[in-house]
Design a protein around this motif. Structure first.
Motif, PDB file in Angstrom:
ATOM      1  N   UNK A   1      75.303 -19.032 -40.572  1.00  0.00           N
ATOM      2  CA  UNK A   1      75.072 -18.545 -39.506  1.00  0.00           C
ATOM      3  C   UNK A   1      73.771 -17.652 -39.488  1.00  0.00           C
TER       4      UNK A   1
ATOM      5  N   UNK B   1      72.870 -14.822 -37.921  1.00  0.00           N
ATOM      6  CA  UNK B   1      72.533 -13.803 -37.025  1.00  0.00           C
ATOM      7  C   UNK B   1      71.646 -12.679 -37.626  1.00  0.00           C
TER       8      UNK B   1
ATOM      9  N   UNK C   1      73.606 -26.699 -46.745  1.00  0.00           N
ATOM     10  CA  UNK C   1      74.474 -26.659 -45.502  1.00  0.00           C
ATOM     11  C   UNK C   1      74.021 -25.294 -44.589  1.00  0.00           C
TER      12      UNK C   1
ATOM     13  N   UNK D   1      77.346 -26.633 -27.291  1.00  0.00           N
ATOM     14  CA  UNK D   1      77.602 -25.101 -27.239  1.00  0.00           C
ATOM     15  C   UNK D   1      78.185 -24.368 -28.611  1.00  0.00           C
ATOM     16  N   UNK D   2      79.013 -25.334 -29.267  1.00  0.00           N
ATOM     17  CA  UNK D   2      79.772 -24.756 -30.357  1.00  0.00           C
ATOM     18  C   UNK D   2      79.451 -24.841 -31.822  1.00  0.00           C
ATOM     19  N   UNK D   3      78.306 -25.767 -31.908  1.00  0.00           N
ATOM     20  CA  UNK D   3      78.106 -26.324 -33.247  1.00  0.00           C
ATOM     21  C   UNK D   3      77.419 -24.977 -34.109  1.00  0.00           C
ATOM     22  N   UNK D   4      77.415 -25.220 -35.448  1.00  0.00           N
ATOM     23  CA  UNK D   4      76.835 -23.984 -36.130  1.00  0.00           C
ATOM     24  C   UNK D   4      75.363 -23.998 -36.012  1.00  0.00           C
TER      25      UNK D   4
END
Lengths: 609, 586
Positions: A300, A302, A297, A494-497
């Motif tokens: 994020x 960053x 999976x 826009x919002x998917x991981x």
């Protein structure tokens, strides 16, 4: 040393029925008493799928297509014994029907430029000697003996090489970040988790030239400061797993992997990790989770994997195709590589050219070649009587580019600007018998199954988009649904991981951009002009054009067509399932697609089957 | 220290903070569903999406996962953010149309009706993964996880089958934002030894606890229970209290300790136990929730008790009539013959409390009112004036009537009549008795016990705190029933006696103590059994007498089969010489 032979029989296409070819050749050669002078080699893929299985005889280079085991005695007799080509099995140029004997003269290969696939189909992938004979591991030797890691990174940066997995991140920059990241233990990971349906570039590479990937990894390891590499390959590629394992073993035996490689003090080892075939595991963070033994999976990002990746250590993840470029760049120099391609996209790219096209197959072309050249010159254009409507690139999360924009030069930027993407290199030609609503639906169906389900927009959004598309192709949608579809698509984007979710709406958005009118036609006219959405169409015979040849009667699986010879035929609408086989079969354009609603307006015709 | 701009205002942030941390810290509201401060951010619900502008590039990111880097500009309410949240809430509401949390959040973004068809109207799970993470990352029970993928993703134990690996801690039910998880007691006894469900494992024992600090119930605490499962190895499970305690006051390594102390004297103050009224069936204790002991009444009327100090029946109503029965188990030849001494006064206090708090009629069944202490008689009078009905005579039988009421029967000795009163609640003023394991203490210190089971003092009138074992003293109910003032006085006396010993520094003992001739002792151990002062121990296989404990009673001397013990200054020769002397004079 290897024995010397006077000729090699190279057999590509090892899948499916062609598995029998090599044993048949060996038997025949044995029978003719030539076992000591002619060698049979099972090589990797030649890419020319439309004419496979292909066999070529070296050193003269005869190239035979569509070879069956029954043809083997004739090839042995004519070419290997008498030294002349078997005309019957040579490639025929489609328009002139002229026979082309030699591989190099075939137009399919003419416009291609093989850097990544330089060896596939030409060498025995299970022999390290053959790889070394064509210059293999020379680059590793050069790097370890005469270059510093910084120089290697500088060279890769200068070459302009970008990630071939899809996103196109600059490889040199990635290596540099990994090199600079703090940590004693670093990893190099080769991404061989090719998940796009219909794509097999990575597979062909790992099966046909595994050492190229390993050599690229070892150079990467030296450059970034890693002593351990992993190849993540899907388990559906058993031959790739086998050949890679064999290659690693051979490289160890030759001292090209392991401790103190070539006396340089540099140690590097490579392990193989088999993935279970989830599309999302091609995404870097999911791949690393899977590599760690967890559920694949995404998380994020960053903090980049180059700082904290596999087991929270700096990790450099490259696609296998990217890595296979490395030895060539090291040997021939960054300037040479940078001279190929466009300003921002250098080198070549492998594509799996499939769909409604004459020459489907695996191709490698310089960046910047136009879609038109690829589709028409290499791919041979659409089959008889069809027109190319759009080209879908970038796999399931790519987009569709319409014919009007086929003179786009293929590189990372132009494809994204056109609403599609490079992706890992899928390229599907769509003809006028393809419904754009249906094609969106097909890809979303795939993505719905492959979404990991972690983040809500991807999981729930794809399901809802698919519901709307299904409603449109069933004729149950209303006009506002297109707007809802677009809103959903933009939110998911826009919002998917992860990248899977962010690019999942591309098929919808790009078809909406270029073929909105086709969506609207489905809703307002309840009609699918391509004849694909079965609930919306009916097939009828145009009496004026029908010659009564009976071909449609033969192909109809439902026995819904009746008619006597040389009389116009009739389709029974009550039993017709709108499969369109008759439409495709008819040579006189006598079958017409009409909206389903118009069936009742047709004059009543009796059908006598 | 990082500086960032959120919705136009500047804020400061630590390096390890996320945008969400900074927003929460400064009261900027950002909706979340999959976030919990005790767990790593997960970024699944995407509801905390905000617009982040960095180096001039604007992008949407989740606030829960994005680090609060220096120089960021964050917009939490921009139109793009609103649109994303609105669409997301539409998707969530279509999935779970009947979950209040989702409904309310959706309404905030203008979504009142599910925009898409609902597959399962009873669906409550939004797959935020909090339960999975709490079970795996914090509790470390690893019982539930996701199975399948994409839209078919669901949460459950392996193969969605029941598992005994679930410790029933209830952590998943607590973190679930939508109430999608229930804990169900499947079969009695599955978790019989452990409490089931969300029990707070760390709590302040009672409002009046001293010191008023929380304790960890190791039977309920996830960390300790996981430790049990890992065969005593320290489990790194949960620890939420430790993570969140700002005073850093949680120490899991604190354990019960056994201290070895060398002391010169011991005060035995082992107290009493309540006598169990089930032993006499006529009181029907246990057959109705409204027949309670005096101790249970104390808990009920305590401000920190289950009803917050109100005196209520089990249905929540106030009782209208209450009977209090004295001498339950005391002054009764079927139980204890002695008077428990404290029951009269606490029964009067209970009567007063019932009158005061409920105004119910109170019937006190007593045999004799023993209000002997200072001010006690005055209190008795006051309670009588409060309108409590005093019935002189033992409350003999309590019947539970079919309608749930209770009937107390007894004799009113003053009237010479049998009496039956129907009441809502019966308080049994039960006897106190010596602890059930008093015999072990008795053996340990060589203490005598009186016929009623209490430890025996050295002299009932003159030495009430000493025992026959030097240096061992008694305090409080260990010696016999006492009320609080008597206990305090008794304990003071015991302490004073100990202080006297400490002050002297050494003790003088009588010279007539027994001594073992080690050459003759065969180590049979008979002397150990007979010594009433536990003065004899076995050292290297032979008897040895502790002269400080020995009273020179001579029991061991007479018992020793090998004649190996003699009493100093009281030897056979000395006795014979004395006899000879007496006879010679005659």
């Amino acid at each position: 040393m290897a024995d010397l032979y006077r000729a090699d029989v190279l057999i590509s296409c090892l899948h499916g029925q062609s598995a029998d070819l090599a044993p048949t050749f060996r038997q025949e050669i044995e029978r003719r008493g030539m076992a000591g002078e002619v060698r049979v080699v099972e090589t990797g893929c030649r890419g020319f799928c439309s004419v496979g299985p292909v066999v070529s005889i070296q050193p003269d280079g005869e190239f035979y297509v569509n070879v069956q085991p029954a043809d083997v005695p004739e090839i042995v007799e004519e070419t290997l014994v008498k030294g002349r080509p078997v005309q019957r099995l040579t490639y025929k140029e489609p328009t002139t029907r002229k026979s082309i004997t030699k591989y190099d003269d075939i137009p399919f290969y003419g416009k291609q430029m093989r850097i990544v696939f330089r060896n596939t189909g030409l060498i025995d992938p299970q022999s390290i000697d053959e790889y070394i004979a064509v210059g293999g591991y020379e680059a590793l030797g050069k790097v370890l003996t005469s270059m510093t890691p910084e120089e290697v990174i500088e060279e890769v940066k200068k070459s302009g090489l970008r990630g071939r997995g899809g996103a196109g991140f600059r490889t040199g920059r990635k290596w540099e970040s990994t090199r600079k990241a703090k940590g004693d233990v670093k990893y190099v990971i080769a991404n061989g988790d090719e998940g796009d349906p219909g794509a097999f570039m990575d597979r062909s590479l790992m099966e046909g030239d595994p050492h190229a990937v390993l050599e690229g990894m070892a150079i990467a390891g030296f450059a970034v400061g890693a002593n351990q590499g992993y190849v993540y390959v899907r388990d559906e590629y058993p031959l790739a797993v086998k050949n890679l394992n064999l290659a690693i073993q051979q490289a160890h035996e030759y001292g090209l992997l392991g401790e103190d490689i070539l006396g340089s003090g540099f140690a590097f080892d490579i392990g193989i990790v088999r993935g279970a075939g989830a599309f999302v595991c091609g995404e870097s963070s999911a791949l690393m989770q899977s590599l760690e033994g967890k559920v694949g999976e995404p998380r994020s990002k960053h903090v980049h994997a180059t700082d904290r990746g596999l087991w929270d250590r700096p990790s450099c993840l490259n696609n296998v195709e990217t890595l296979a470029n490395i030895p060539v760049i090291m040997l021939r120099g960054a300037e040479w590589f940078a001279s190929i391609g466009t300003e921002n996209s250098k080198g070549t790219k492998g594509f799996c050219l499939v769909g409604k096209i004459r020459n489907p197959g695996l191709i490698e072309v310089p960046m910047g070649m136009t879609l038109k050249e690829i589709i028409y010159d290499i791919g041979g254009g659409p089959p008889r009587g069809r027109k190319v409507k759009a080209v879908q690139t970038g796999g399931p999360s790519g987009g569709c580019i319409p014919t009007s924009r086929l003179d786009l030069a293929v590189d990372y930027e132009t494809l994204s600007q056109a609403g599609s993407m490079m992706g890992s290199g899928g390229m599907i030609a769509l003809d006028d018998r393809t419904c754009m609503v249906d094609i969106s639906r097909f890809f979303l169906e795939f993505l719905k199954d492959e979404s990991c389900g972690k983040c809500a927009p991807c999981r729930e959004g794809i399901k809802r988009m698919l519901e709307i598309l299904t409603a449109i192709s069933n004729g149950d949608a209303k006009m506002g649904d297109i707007d809802t579809l677009e809103t959903l698509a933009k939110t998911v984007q826009a919002a998917s991981l992860c990248g899977l979710g962010k690019s999942a709406p591309n098929p919808v958005l790009s078809t909406l951009q270029y073929f909105r009118q086709e969506y609207e036609q489905h809703i307002t006219e309840k009609f699918c002009p391509s004849g694909v959405c079965r609930s919306l169409v009916a097939y009828v015979v145009v009496d004026d054009k029908c010659k009564g040849c009976g071909l449609c009667i033969k192909v109809c699986s439902q026995e819904s067509i009746a008619g006597s010879a040389k009389q116009p035929h009739v389709i029974d609408q009550a039993t017709c399932i709108q499969c369109g086989a008759c439409f495709d079969a008819c040579r006189f354009d006598a079958i017409q697609v009409i909206p389903r609603s118009q069936v009742e307006l047709l004059p009543k015709q009796e059908v006598h089957a | 220290m990082n500086k960032l701009i959120i919705d136009g205002a500047e804020y400061q942030a630590q390096d390890d903070q996320t945008i969400l941390d900074v927003c929460r810290q400064n009261g900027i509201e950002i909706p979340t569903l999959c976030y919990h401060p005790a767990m790593e951010p997960y970024g699944a619900c995407r509801l905390c999406t905000v617009e982040v502008i960095r180096h001039g590039w604007s992008n949407l990111h989740t606030a829960c996962t994005h680090p609060a880097w220096d120089g960021l500009e964050v917009k939490t309410q921009s139109p793009a953010v609103y649109d994303v949240r609105r669409t997301l809430m539409g998707l969530f509401l279509s999935r779970c149309p009947h979950v209040p949390v989702i409904q309310n959040l959706a309404r905030q973004y203008g979504v009142t009706e599910p925009p898409f068809a609902t597959d399962d109207p009873d669906q409550k799970c939004i797959l935020c993964g909090l339960c999975v993470r709490v079970c795996n990352d914090l509790v470390k029970a690893n019982v539930i996880n996701f199975s399948d993928r994409g839209i078919d993703r669901q949460v459950g134990p392996p193969f969605l089958e029941k598992t005994r690996d679930c410790i029933g801690c209830g952590a998943c039910t607590i973190v679930c934002p939508t109430g999608a998880i229930d804990i169900v007691l499947e079969e009695a006894g599955v978790y019989a030894e452990k409490p089931l469900g969300p029990t707070a494992a760390i709590y302040v024992p009672s409002l009046q606890a001293v010191p008023r600090v929380p304790v960890i119930d190791t039977d309920s605490c996830i960390r300790f229970r996981q430790q049990d499962r890992s065969n005593g190895k320290i489990a790194d499970a949960c620890g939420v209290c430790q993570t969140l305690c700002e005073a850093n006051a949680i120490d899991f390594d604190q354990q019960d300790e056994i201290l070895d102390l060398t002391v010169g004297s011991v005060i035995v103050a082992t107290g009493f136990e309540m006598w169990d009224p089930k032993k006499l069936s006529q009181y029907s204790y246990g057959r109705s929730p409204h027949i309670i002991t005096g101790m249970e009444f104390e808990r009920l009327s305590n401000a920190g008790g289950p009803t917050g100090g109100q005196i209520l029946l089990s249905d929540g109503s106030k009782p209208k009539r209450v009977a209090i029965i004295h001498c339950v188990g005391s002054r009764d030849h079927n139980a204890h013959a002695y008077c428990s001494r404290i029951c009269c006064m606490y029964s009067l206090k209970h009567a007063h409390l019932v009158r005061d708090k409920t105004g119910a009629e109170v019937y006190e069944f007593y045999m004799d009112m023993r209000a002997f202490g200072k001010g006690y008689e005055e209190f008795y009078e006051r309670v009588q004036e409060e309108g409590v009905t005093m019935v002189r005579g033992r409350g003999a039988v309590v019947d539970v009537l079919p309608n749930g009421k209770l009937r107390v029967k007894g004799e009113d000795a003053d009237l010479g009549k049998l009496l039956a009163v129907d009441v809502d609640m019966v308080v049994l003023s039960t006897a106190i008795e010596a602890p059930h394991d008093a015999d072990k203490i008795s053996a340990l210190f060589g203490l005598g016990r009186t016929a009623d089971g209490w430890f025996a003092e050295a002299h009932p009138k003159l030495r009430p705190v000493e025992t026959n074992t030097d240096g061992v003293f008694l305090a409080g109910c260990a010696q016999g029933p006492k009320d609080v003032p008597d206990t305090v006085a008794h304990a003071g006396a015991a302490s004073a006696a100990v202080l006297g010993l400490l002050d002297r520094g050494e003790v003088v003992i009588a010279p007539t103590v027994a001594e073992v001739n080690r050459d003759d002792c065969v180590g049979c151990g008979d002397c150990l059994l007979v010594c009433p002062y536990t003065a004899i121990t076995r050292v290297e296989g032979k008897a040895q007498i502790n002269a400080a404990l020995c009273k020179g009673c001579g029991t061991c001397v007479a018992t020793c089969p090998s004649g190996a013990i003699m009493a100093l200054h009281f030897t056979d020769d000395q006795i014979v010489a004395q006899i000879d002397g007496v006879l010679a004079w005659a």
